[in-house]
Write a protein that holds these residues in place. Structure first.
Motif, mmCIF file in Angstrom:
data_model
loop_
_atom_site.group_PDB
_atom_site.id
_atom_site.type_symbol
_atom_site.label_atom_id
_atom_site.label_comp_id
_atom_site.label_asym_id
_atom_site.label_seq_id
_atom_site.Cartn_x
_atom_site.Cartn_y
_atom_site.Cartn_z
ATOM 1 N N THR A 1 -11.500 88.037 -32.117
ATOM 2 C CA THR A 1 -11.012 86.827 -32.768
ATOM 3 C C THR A 1 -10.265 87.217 -34.036
ATOM 4 O O THR A 1 -10.405 88.344 -34.544
ATOM 5 N N VAL A 2 -9.470 86.284 -34.562
ATOM 6 C CA VAL A 2 -8.930 86.507 -35.896
ATOM 7 C C VAL A 2 -10.106 86.520 -36.869
ATOM 8 O O VAL A 2 -11.146 85.908 -36.622
ATOM 9 N N LEU A 3 -9.940 87.235 -37.950
ATOM 10 C CA LEU A 3 -11.041 87.361 -38.901
ATOM 11 C C LEU A 3 -11.292 86.035 -39.601
ATOM 12 O O LEU A 3 -10.375 85.463 -40.200
ATOM 13 N N PRO A 4 -12.506 85.503 -39.547
ATOM 14 C CA PRO A 4 -12.797 84.269 -40.285
ATOM 15 C C PRO A 4 -12.649 84.481 -41.788
ATOM 16 O O PRO A 4 -12.671 85.615 -42.278
ATOM 17 N N SER A 5 -12.509 83.401 -42.522
ATOM 18 C CA SER A 5 -12.451 83.499 -43.975
ATOM 19 C C SER A 5 -13.735 84.138 -44.493
ATOM 20 O O SER A 5 -14.834 83.688 -44.166
ATOM 21 N N ARG A 6 -13.593 85.177 -45.297
ATOM 22 C CA ARG A 6 -14.766 85.841 -45.864
ATOM 23 C C ARG A 6 -14.350 86.569 -47.131
ATOM 24 O O ARG A 6 -13.199 87.003 -47.267
ATOM 25 N N PRO A 7 -15.256 86.744 -48.071
ATOM 26 C CA PRO A 7 -14.887 87.313 -49.372
ATOM 27 C C PRO A 7 -14.337 88.723 -49.302
ATOM 28 O O PRO A 7 -13.524 89.114 -50.144
ATOM 29 N N ASP A 8 -14.788 89.518 -48.330
ATOM 30 C CA ASP A 8 -14.362 90.913 -48.270
ATOM 31 C C ASP A 8 -13.163 91.139 -47.354
ATOM 32 O O ASP A 8 -12.886 92.274 -46.961
ATOM 33 N N GLY B 1 -1.381 83.694 -40.501
ATOM 34 C CA GLY B 1 -1.791 83.482 -39.125
ATOM 35 C C GLY B 1 -3.286 83.442 -38.927
ATOM 36 O O GLY B 1 -3.770 83.255 -37.810
ATOM 37 N N GLY B 2 -4.043 83.617 -40.001
ATOM 38 C CA GLY B 2 -5.495 83.530 -39.940
ATOM 39 C C GLY B 2 -5.976 82.120 -40.219
ATOM 40 O O GLY B 2 -5.193 81.161 -40.178
ATOM 41 N N PRO B 3 -7.255 81.967 -40.534
ATOM 42 C CA PRO B 3 -7.809 80.629 -40.745
ATOM 43 C C PRO B 3 -7.099 79.832 -41.835
ATOM 44 O O PRO B 3 -6.961 78.620 -41.735
ATOM 45 N N GLU B 4 -6.658 80.511 -42.882
ATOM 46 C CA GLU B 4 -5.977 79.817 -43.977
ATOM 47 C C GLU B 4 -4.456 79.862 -43.854
ATOM 48 O O GLU B 4 -3.766 79.063 -44.483
ATOM 49 N N ASP B 5 -3.928 80.804 -43.070
ATOM 50 C CA ASP B 5 -2.505 80.920 -42.767
ATOM 51 C C ASP B 5 -1.641 80.795 -44.016
ATOM 52 O O ASP B 5 -0.879 79.845 -44.191
ATOM 53 N N ARG B 6 -1.736 81.788 -44.879
ATOM 54 C CA ARG B 6 -0.999 81.779 -46.144
ATOM 55 C C ARG B 6 -0.772 83.212 -46.584
ATOM 56 O O ARG B 6 -1.408 84.144 -46.060
ATOM 57 N N PRO B 7 0.093 83.439 -47.554
ATOM 58 C CA PRO B 7 0.213 84.779 -48.134
ATOM 59 C C PRO B 7 -1.017 85.112 -48.968
ATOM 60 O O PRO B 7 -1.816 84.238 -49.328
ATOM 61 N N ALA B 8 -1.150 86.368 -49.301
ATOM 62 C CA ALA B 8 -2.218 86.792 -50.206
ATOM 63 C C ALA B 8 -1.868 86.424 -51.637
ATOM 64 O O ALA B 8 -0.695 86.371 -52.021
ATOM 65 N N THR B 9 -2.874 86.159 -52.425
ATOM 66 C CA THR B 9 -2.676 85.958 -53.849
ATOM 67 C C THR B 9 -2.471 87.310 -54.530
ATOM 68 O O THR B 9 -2.681 88.377 -53.937
ATOM 69 N N VAL B 10 -2.081 87.283 -55.794
ATOM 70 C CA VAL B 10 -1.949 88.521 -56.555
ATOM 71 C C VAL B 10 -3.283 89.258 -56.592
ATOM 72 O O VAL B 10 -3.345 90.481 -56.405
ATOM 73 N N ALA B 11 -4.373 88.526 -56.821
ATOM 74 C CA ALA B 11 -5.686 89.157 -56.886
ATOM 75 C C ALA B 11 -6.073 89.786 -55.550
ATOM 76 O O ALA B 11 -6.627 90.892 -55.501
ATOM 77 N N GLU B 12 -5.784 89.098 -54.456
ATOM 78 C CA GLU B 12 -6.096 89.649 -53.138
ATOM 79 C C GLU B 12 -5.236 90.868 -52.824
ATOM 80 O O GLU B 12 -5.719 91.845 -52.226
ATOM 81 N N THR B 13 -3.983 90.818 -53.231
ATOM 82 C CA THR B 13 -3.109 91.970 -53.039
ATOM 83 C C THR B 13 -3.653 93.180 -53.786
ATOM 84 O O THR B 13 -3.694 94.297 -53.258
#
Length: 308
Positions: A99-106, A232-244
C-alpha cells in the motif's frame, strides 16, 4: 485491446484474457492476465532513446535484489492500426500487494532510507545506456535559455505564460545554481513520490515507474525526493521545509556521511526546481493558485538554503 493483445502474443508468448486495470497519463498502462496465468503490466508510450537506458537500469536493479518489477519484454513497437500505433510497449511482471505509506510521523526518515537503499543498489552511469534527456521536472539542463522546459503533460510553453514573477525568477536562480554544480552524476530515480512506492508496514515492498530513471548528482536526487515524497500519498502534497530537512538528514545518516556544503545547496536547489516547475504548471491548469501560494511562503527559505 487490439494491438496490445497481438503484442502480448508475439512478445510474451501468451495472449491476454482479462484486463485487471487501465490508466493513462504520460503512458498507457494496462494490467493484464494472460492465458498462461501470468499477470503482467504493459506500458505503451512514444519511443525515446532514454527508454532503453531506463529499462536496463530496472533490469540491473532487479538483479541486485532491489524490490522493483521484473522486465519481461520490450521496448517493441505496436503493429497495426489503432490509438497505440507508432508507440512502443514494454512488459513487466505485476507485483501484487503493498500500500502507499499511511500518514505517520517518521515518513521522511522511511522514504529517505528507501531512497538510500535504491541508490546503493543502482548501477553506475557508465554501465547503462544514456538516460538523457532528463524528464522536465528534473530537467534544469534543458537547452532553452529561458527558465522553463517544455512540460511533460501540457501542450503549452510555460515561458509564454507570464508570472508570477517571483516564481520565474526562482526558477532562473536555482537553474543557475544547479548548472554550476561540480558533482559527479549517478543513476537514481527521478520521481520518488509516494504514488510510485508501496510498503508493507514500514518495510519497502516495491518501487514503480522506472521510466523516471535519471543520471543526476546524488545530492540532487535526494533533494528532488525530499521535496515531493508525500505526493500521491494520503495527503497528496509537497513536503514542507521541515520535512525536507528531516529527509535529507535521514538520508545522510543511512549513507553514513554528512552532506558537504556543495551537496546540501544542490539538494535544496533541486528540490525547489521540481516544486517551482510543478507550481508553474499548476498556475496554468489550476486557477485557484493554491500550489503557487503554498510555494510562495517557502521559496525564500529554500532559496537561502540553496544559496541561489
Amino acid at each position: 485491446m487490439g494491438g496490445l493483445a497481438t503484442w502480448c502474443g508475439e512478445w510474451l508468448g501468451s495472449p491476454p484474457v482479462e484486463t485487471l486495470f487501465e490508466r493513462a497519463h504520460l503512458s498507457t498502462v494496462v494490467g493484464l492476465r494472460l492465458a498462461d496465468g501470468r499477470e503482467v503490466v504493459v506500458k505503451a508510450r512514444p519511443f525515446e532513446e532514454r527508454l532503453v537506458g531506463c529499462l536496463e537500469v530496472q533490469r540491473r536493479m532487479r538483479r541486485a535484489g532491489f524490490p522493483c518489477p521484473e522486465v519481461l519484454a520490450g521496448p517493441e513497437p505496436v503493429d497495426g492500426r489503432g490509438p497505440l500505433r507508432g508507440q512502443v510497449v514494454t512488459a513487466e511482471a505485476l507485483v501484487p500487494g503493498g500500500t502507499v505509506l499511511p500518514s505517520r510521523p517518521d515518513a521522511p526518515e522511511l522514504f529517505a532510507a528507501a531512497l538510500a537503499r535504491l541508490m546503493a543498489a543502482a548501477p553506475s552511469v557508465a554501465d547503462v545506456p544514456s538516460l538523457a534527456p532528463a524528464p522536465p521536472w528534473n530537467g534544469w539542463d534543458h537547452a532553452d535559455p529561458r527558465p522553463w522546459p517544455w512540460p511533460d503533460d501540457m501542450g503549452v510553453d510555460l515561458n509564454d505564460r507570464s508570472g508570477p514573477g517571483w516564481l520565474d525568477e526562482a526558477a532562473r536562480r536555482v537553474r543557475a545554481r544547479l548548472r554550476r554544480a561540480a558533482l559527479p552524476e549517478v543513476v537514481g530515480h527521478g520521481d520518488f513520490e509516494s504514488q510510485n512506492i508501496r510498503w508493507n508496514g514500514d518495510r519497502l515492498h516495491v518501487v514503480h515507474d522506472w521510466d523516471s530513471a535519471v543520471a543526476r548528482p546524488e545530492a540532487a536526487l535526494a533533494g528532488l525526493a525530499a521535496a515531493v515524497f508525500p505526493a500521491g500519498g494520503p495527503e497528496d502534497r509537497p513536503a514542507t521545509v521541515a520535512e525536507t530537512e528531516r529527509f535529507l538528514n535521514g538520508y545522510a545518516r543511512v549513507r553514513g556521511r554528512r552532506w558537504t556544503r556543495e551537496e546540501s545547496e544542490v539538494a535544496w536547489a533541486a528540490g525547489l526546481w521540481v516544486l517551482a516547475f510543478n507550481a508553474k504548471k499548476a498556475s496554468v491548469g489550476r486557477p485557484d493558485g493554491s500550489a503557487v501560494a503554498r510555494l510562495a511562503e517557502e521559496a525564500p527559505e529554500r532559496l537561502r538554503r540553496a544559496d541561489a
